[in-house]
Design a protein around this motif. Structure first.
Motif, PDB file in Angstrom:
ATOM      1  N   LEU A   1     -71.739 109.866  44.926  1.00 55.30           N
ATOM      2  CA  LEU A   1     -70.552 109.541  44.136  1.00 55.30           C
ATOM      3  C   LEU A   1     -70.931 108.722  42.905  1.00 55.30           C
ATOM      4  O   LEU A   1     -71.510 107.648  43.022  1.00 55.30           O
ATOM      5  N   ARG A   2     -70.598 109.256  41.730  1.00 55.28           N
ATOM      6  CA  ARG A   2     -70.964 108.598  40.461  1.00 55.28           C
ATOM      7  C   ARG A   2     -70.313 107.227  40.317  1.00 55.28           C
ATOM      8  O   ARG A   2     -70.937 106.270  39.875  1.00 55.28           O
ATOM      9  N   ASN A   3     -69.027 107.145  40.676  1.00 54.37           N
ATOM     10  CA  ASN A   3     -68.316 105.886  40.492  1.00 54.37           C
ATOM     11  C   ASN A   3     -68.640 104.853  41.569  1.00 54.37           C
ATOM     12  O   ASN A   3     -68.329 103.677  41.429  1.00 54.37           O
ATOM     13  N   LYS A   4     -69.273 105.317  42.664  1.00 52.56           N
ATOM     14  CA  LYS A   4     -69.744 104.407  43.728  1.00 52.56           C
ATOM     15  C   LYS A   4     -71.158 104.820  44.093  1.00 52.56           C
ATOM     16  O   LYS A   4     -71.376 105.588  45.039  1.00 52.56           O
ATOM     17  N   PRO A   5     -72.159 104.332  43.367  1.00 52.48           N
ATOM     18  CA  PRO A   5     -73.525 104.823  43.558  1.00 52.48           C
ATOM     19  C   PRO A   5     -74.139 104.539  44.931  1.00 52.48           C
ATOM     20  O   PRO A   5     -75.176 105.102  45.259  1.00 52.48           O
ATOM     21  N   ASP A   6     -73.498 103.669  45.714  1.00 47.70           N
ATOM     22  CA  ASP A   6     -74.018 103.430  47.068  1.00 47.70           C
ATOM     23  C   ASP A   6     -73.248 104.233  48.119  1.00 47.70           C
ATOM     24  O   ASP A   6     -73.347 103.975  49.308  1.00 47.70           O
ATOM     25  N   HIS A   7     -72.462 105.227  47.658  1.00 46.27           N
ATOM     26  CA  HIS A   7     -71.686 106.089  48.546  1.00 46.27           C
ATOM     27  C   HIS A   7     -72.110 107.551  48.375  1.00 46.27           C
ATOM     28  O   HIS A   7     -72.513 107.957  47.288  1.00 46.27           O
TER      29      HIS A   7
ATOM     30  N   ILE B   1     -66.562 119.512  50.797  1.00 45.76           N
ATOM     31  CA  ILE B   1     -67.010 119.107  49.461  1.00 45.76           C
ATOM     32  C   ILE B   1     -66.932 120.332  48.561  1.00 45.76           C
ATOM     33  O   ILE B   1     -67.544 121.371  48.861  1.00 45.76           O
ATOM     34  N   THR B   2     -66.203 120.236  47.479  1.00 42.93           N
ATOM     35  CA  THR B   2     -66.098 121.369  46.559  1.00 42.93           C
ATOM     36  C   THR B   2     -67.374 121.499  45.732  1.00 42.93           C
ATOM     37  O   THR B   2     -68.034 120.503  45.408  1.00 42.93           O
ATOM     38  N   GLN B   3     -67.714 122.725  45.422  1.00 43.80           N
ATOM     39  CA  GLN B   3     -68.916 122.991  44.629  1.00 43.80           C
ATOM     40  C   GLN B   3     -68.708 122.456  43.211  1.00 43.80           C
ATOM     41  O   GLN B   3     -67.631 122.565  42.644  1.00 43.80           O
ATOM     42  N   GLY B   4     -69.741 121.839  42.642  1.00 41.67           N
ATOM     43  CA  GLY B   4     -69.638 121.286  41.292  1.00 41.67           C
ATOM     44  C   GLY B   4     -70.998 120.863  40.780  1.00 41.67           C
ATOM     45  O   GLY B   4     -72.008 120.964  41.491  1.00 41.67           O
ATOM     46  N   ALA B   5     -71.020 120.374  39.552  1.00 38.69           N
ATOM     47  CA  ALA B   5     -72.292 120.009  38.919  1.00 38.69           C
ATOM     48  C   ALA B   5     -73.003 118.894  39.673  1.00 38.69           C
ATOM     49  O   ALA B   5     -74.241 118.831  39.705  1.00 38.69           O
ATOM     50  N   ASP B   6     -72.239 117.985  40.294  1.00 34.73           N
ATOM     51  CA  ASP B   6     -72.838 116.849  40.997  1.00 34.73           C
ATOM     52  C   ASP B   6     -73.122 117.146  42.468  1.00 34.73           C
ATOM     53  O   ASP B   6     -73.566 116.270  43.200  1.00 34.73           O
ATOM     54  N   THR B   7     -72.848 118.369  42.883  1.00 35.96           N
ATOM     55  CA  THR B   7     -72.977 118.717  44.304  1.00 35.96           C
ATOM     56  C   THR B   7     -74.265 119.496  44.555  1.00 35.96           C
ATOM     57  O   THR B   7     -74.572 120.444  43.836  1.00 35.96           O
TER      58      THR B   7
END
Length: 443
Positions: free
Chosen positions: A289-295, A333-339
């Motif tokens: 998770l970008r907004n929570k880098p430890d998650h 989890i939806t497919q995406g650039a960060d996945t």
């Protein structure tokens, strides 16, 4: 220590541990004359034929930690010098009553009122049955016409399985005086009053999970029913665990996505999470998770595999952080650039030999097992590969079925975990090595 006795008190006896498991633990030291399983307390009492046999077993296990199915059990002399028939019948010392409280463990198949009636009615006249879901698992209250019938049923059925290898009965006397039954359906039944309605007027017949104890109800619209019969690996699970699941595992979870928090964002990545969580099931997708880098979100192959990961990894240490592992509110989890998508990865361990891999599921240990090693590998090369991750206490290279394998024991579980997440699936002399935890205590 309590005064020596031929009766041995065993603690931490999980519901996956059978009477036969305990017999195998103590039979090498002499004849066992009685065995009482105290299921409600996760304990057991074992009576040897004489005191010297009991002393021998406790002396041996004072130096060697007894372990059954990956669980440490703890033994000491009992305060009882002899087990009486009352001890065996009552077990927990609870007050006999005509109403039984039944907890059913390792539920692989749906348990209905009709199933329970078939099991309990041979022991006396059953008047009422109510089933429900609690934190302890799937439970039922069964009211007999007489107290003696309840005592007979409890004595005959305690610890038995409804189906071969699963649905184990843990029976106590209830402290209720009378069961109140409002509806006759597959969750509750008053056999003395067949005219009761099947449902409250206007209420749907299919209730939600956890509501009124319908363990196999539907969650929301279109969601699949909960429980083993719907999981694709039901046969592999049953084969691996012999019908008995690890303690704390219900086998009824249907949430596949996990939320992992308190990660070390400077050292973690998707592949390292894959290496760790793939020990408990196939990985579909992972997203940091970008907004929570430890998650991170991790989607497992099915709900049972997700439950194994939560059970065994919650609180594990990795990169100086204690992991928090919980079920996510997101179904997937939806497919995406960060996945990162791992659904077609040949590194997923449960595509083949699923039963074997389930059998090896455990909490992090100090010992790791290495396989698919180069045939000419040496112990020194393995130590060189792994020593950056911690203090290596012992190591061994051996051959099994013509293939080289290795064991490496670290000083701590955290060091072994770091070695596993960093070096699993790396290439060594042209071979992609596989690493998992070993449950061996010593090399």
């Amino acid at each position: 220590m309590t005064e020596p006795s031929k009766v041995i008190h065993v603690r931490n006896v999980g519901h996956e541990i059978s009477e036969n498991d305990l017999l195998q633990l103590f039979q090498p030291f002499g004849v066992i004359t009685k065995l009482v399983m105290l299921r409600a307390k996760n304990q057991a009492l074992i009576q040897m034929q004489d005191v010297p046999s009991a002393i021998s077993s406790l002396q041996f296990y004072a130096n060697t930690q007894p372990s059954i199915r990956g669980r440490n059990v703890y033994v000491q002399f009992s305060s009882h010098q002899e087990l009486t028939t009352v001890d065996q019948t009552q077990g927990r010392g609870d007050e006999p009553n005509r109403i039984l409280l039944v907890t059913i463990h390792h539920v692989l198949y749906p348990i209905t009122v009709d199933v329970l009636y078939q099991v309990f009615s041979p022991h006396g006249s059953v008047e009422k049955i109510v089933t429900f879901q609690k934190s302890a698992g799937f439970q039922a209250l069964i009211q007999y016409q007489s107290q003696q019938s309840a005592i007979t049923a409890r004595t005959a059925l305690q610890g038995r399985n409804i189906y071969d290898g699963c649905c184990q009965l843990d029976i106590q006397f209830s402290n209720l005086d009378e069961l109140q039954v409002n509806y006759n359906n597959d969750r509750s039944r008053d056999f003395t009053n067949p005219s009761l309605p099947t449902e409250q007027k206007g209420r749907p017949s299919q209730v939600g999970y956890g509501d009124a104890g319908n363990m196999y109800g539907v969650q929301g619209s279109g969601a699949r029913a909960v429980g083993y019969p719907q999981t694709p690996n039901a046969a592999a699970i049953a084969a691996a665990f012999g019908g008995g699941l690890p303690p704390g595992i219900t086998g009824t979870n249907d949430r596949c996505t996990l939320l992992v928090s308190n990660l070390n964002p400077e050292r973690i990545d998707e592949d390292k999470l894959f290496n760790l969580f793939s020990l408990y099931g196939n990985i579909v997708r992972i997203k940091l998770l970008r907004n929570k880098p430890d998650h991170a979100l991790i989607q497992m192959g099915d709900g049972f595999q997700a439950e194994l990961a939560v059970h065994f990894l919650k609180g594990a240490l990795l990169f100086d952080k204690r992991l928090e592992v919980n079920f996510s509110k997101h179904p997937n989890i939806t497919q995406g650039a960060d996945t990162h998508d791992y659904s077609n990865s040949n590194l997923n361990r449960f595509n083949r030999n699923a039963a074997k891999n389930y059998r090896y599921c455990c909490s992090p240990t100090k010992m790791i097992h290495l396989s698919t090693l180069p045939q000419d590998i040496t112990e020194e090369e393995i130590v060189t590969l792994l020593e950056e991750h911690g203090t290596i206490v012992n190591s061994k290279v051996f051959e099994m079925n013509g293939k080289k394998q290795g064991l490496v024991q670290f000083e701590t579980e955290e060091q072994a975990t770091e070695a596993l997440v960093c070096k699993h699936a790396t290439s060594l002399s042209g071979s992609v090595i596989r690493i998992s935890y070993s449950q061996l205590q010593n090399i």
